[in-house]
Design a protein around this motif. Sequence first.
Motif: not given
Length: 295
Positions: A11, A133-135, A137
Amino acid sequence: MENRHKQAQVATIIGMAVNILLAVLKLIGGMLGNSRALIADAVHSASDVLSSLAVLIGIRASRKPPDEEHPYGHGKSENVATLIIAILLIVVGFEIIYNSVRSLVSGSVGSETTLIALYIIIFSVVVKEALFQYKYRLGSRIKSPALIADAWHHRSDAISSLVALAGIGLTIVGSSFNIPALAYLDPIASAVIAIIIMYMGYQLGKEAVSVSLEVVLNEEETEDMREAVLAVDKVRNIDNLSARSHGSYVIIDIKIAVDAKMTVEEGHHVAREVKQLLMRQFEEVQDVNVHVNPY
């Protein structure tokens, strides 16, 4: 735990690659589009690259096993990385606001901001919010404070891009309708972005320092742990339970009470069962120190 570190590293590397692309796009767009706000936003994206690098180093350092100098492991390395991000944000914010104020005082503001700056900033807002949002969550799921901090850095970049969008948009309107006063909104937007960056740095720094001082989880956060231990056969009571945060994981010190007539060997078996249960049932628990008292 190994899978957790791999996910965090992937990530972080993705974030770095995207930030390099955005920083270059914003810088070129800011120069071609004559926008101080977009150039300030480019600096913010560039700082994201450095912060992600600090996170990557912190995550890798936290994987080191315990040693004589660090018997509880290196989990706080991630919080050190978070603190570096915080300081970087504050310094970058100060530099941007200084340049913006100097521009306003001197009156050296542009009036011909072009649409290319507007298109780039809209693209940036969408991409940065997706990264947040990706990191966020993933960081919440694998309990990585550094990854969550980096996620908020992306969110702060998205917010600053929205401010830049407003400044650039109004500046273009002023240029189209011959309203020179609106040209000042671009450096004003740049100054607002700086304030947002500095505030985010302060919040992250405060959290990093708090965790570094070994914050103890409250009773509500340890309620499930207590219930699990009390369900263990032959555990009569929990005299004390202290769960200390060490960055991405937790160390537990617990005193359990067993039958006073129990042998030392039997007490040892109960203590081992308690330790194995807590580490198996709660993924964030890295180690458990069990002390046995007579009930």
